[in-house]
Enzyme design. Structure first.
Site, PDB file in Angstrom:
ATOM      1  CG  HIS A  69       1.104   5.420  -5.615  1.00  0.00           C
ATOM      2  ND1 HIS A  69       1.342   6.169  -6.742  1.00  0.00           N
ATOM      3  CD2 HIS A  69      -0.077   5.862  -5.102  1.00  0.00           C
ATOM      4  CE1 HIS A  69       0.344   7.031  -6.904  1.00  0.00           C
ATOM      5  NE2 HIS A  69      -0.522   6.858  -5.929  1.00  0.00           N
TER       6      HIS A  69
ATOM      7  CG  ASN B  29      -0.676  10.577  -6.611  1.00  0.00           C
ATOM      8  OD1 ASN B  29      -0.422   9.848  -7.554  1.00  0.00           O
ATOM      9  ND2 ASN B  29      -1.593  10.269  -5.705  1.00  0.00           N
TER      10      ASN B  29
ATOM     11  CB  CYS C 200      -2.414   5.066  -7.896  1.00  0.00           C
ATOM     12  SG  CYS C 200      -3.210   6.690  -7.816  1.00  0.00           S
TER      13      CYS C 200
END
Length: 339
Positions: free
Chosen positions: A259, A290, A122
């Protein structure tokens, strides 16, 4: 003695344009719960997620990257021939080789330029931004297209109650290039290999191919509690280092784009930074989930498209994930995107 020529770089750089691609299919928590013992309320309370997008099989990482990249290039008032390099941050390009970026570059009219993928979980978008920034400053490129793209839906075990409700698909892209004033601060990046197994593919491909049960393909697994604790306590330090490197205080931020892993983690991080009242905190996770390396550019595009953030706003970007790896950077928000 022979003296080699120097490459002259560009000092002042920024984000010139931004684009996004979101698959049409919206997947609700109720649909996720058809396979697991959970509920819409349980998922939303713990993650802040209401819906996410799942791509069709033909909406590959490459296809989504091209769409988002084309929009970013147009928003930068450039064409594909103006792009000097393409970097795709992804963990879900389903071929080990060749890189997705090579075909993406050609499809965007930038054939012949250096094009490569980065796979850093990520934090991939932040790593790609570091590389793009250094390339422009070092003189090896003038305009670099940075794309974060993921098709995580094909990597998940939809019966895994630990993570199947978290992830989604999509792509976000930006063009990094010269600006009149400095608009990109230094990237603070790193990794913590002691947490190597916290987010992982559960088996390698050789083990899978040698196994007896080929119905159970390699899946993405996550130790949610470990990741939550690591992010909540360690990422505040990385965020502060990025602020220090840019020589600004948290009170000078207009926007915080962490994030989009878990809105509860982001609330803790925002509180720890002691942001000024009115600072906009991205919450694209609520309806996008996500999207790993795509989450930060998607969240930035959402803030600009909805008017929650304005071009030129000072923003802190903070990515973290598998590795466990992280990257933080202070930037100026780019021009408002158009379709």
């Amino acid at each position: 003695m022979t003296v080699l020529a120097e490459t002259n770089g560009i000092r002042n750089i920024g984000i010139l344009g931004i684009g996004a691609y979101r698959p049409e299919r919206v997947v609700t928590n109720d649909e996720i719960c058809e396979n697991i013992d959970s509920s819409d309320e349980w998922i939303y309370t713990r993650t802040g997620i209401k819906t996410r997008r799942f791509a069709r099989r033909d909406e590959s990482v490459m296809e989504m990257s091209v769409d988002a990249g084309r929009k970013a290039i147009a928003n930068a008032l450039l064409s594909g021939s103006d792009i000097d390099a393409v970097i795709v941050a992804t963990n879900t390009h389903l071929l080990l080789t060749p890189a997705a970026a090579v075909k993406v570059a050609t499809d965007l009219g930038a054939n012949g330029v250096p094009a490569f993928d980065v796979t850093v979980g990520c934090a991939g978008f932040g790593y790609a931004m570091a590389l793009a920034s250094d390339m422009v400053r070092g003189g090896s490129a003038t305009h670099v297209l940075v794309i974060g793209a993921e098709q995580l839906s094909v990597t998940m075990d939809m019966n895994d109650r630990g993570n199947c409700f978290i992830f989604g698909d999509g792509a976000g892209a930006v063009v990094v290039g010269p600006t009149e004033e400095q608009q990109l601060g230094p990237v603070i990046w790193g990794s913590d290999g002691t947490q190597f197994n916290a987010i992982r593919q559960d088996i390698d491909w050789i083990t899978f191919l040698d196994g007896d049960d080929h119905l159970k393909r390699p899946y993405l697994r996550m130790e949610g509690t470990s990741v939550f604790r690591w992010a909540a306590f360690e990422m505040g330090k990385a965020a502060q280092r990025a602020l220090d490197a840019a020589k600004i205080g948290a009170e000078e931020l207009d926007v915080f784009v962490p994030h989009q892993a878990n809105s509860r983690i982001n609330e803790l991080l925002a509180r720890g930074l002691k942001l000024k009242e009115g600072t906009v905190v991205a919450n694209d996770i609520e309806y996008t989930g996500n999207t790993s390396a795509a989450s930060i550019p998607l969240a930035m595009e959402d803030l600009l498209s909805t008017g929650k953030a304005k071009p030129g706003d000072t923003a802190l970007l903070l990515g973290y994930g598998a590795g466990l790896s992280y990257a933080a950077q202070v930037v100026k928000m780019p021009p408002v995107p158009f379709e």
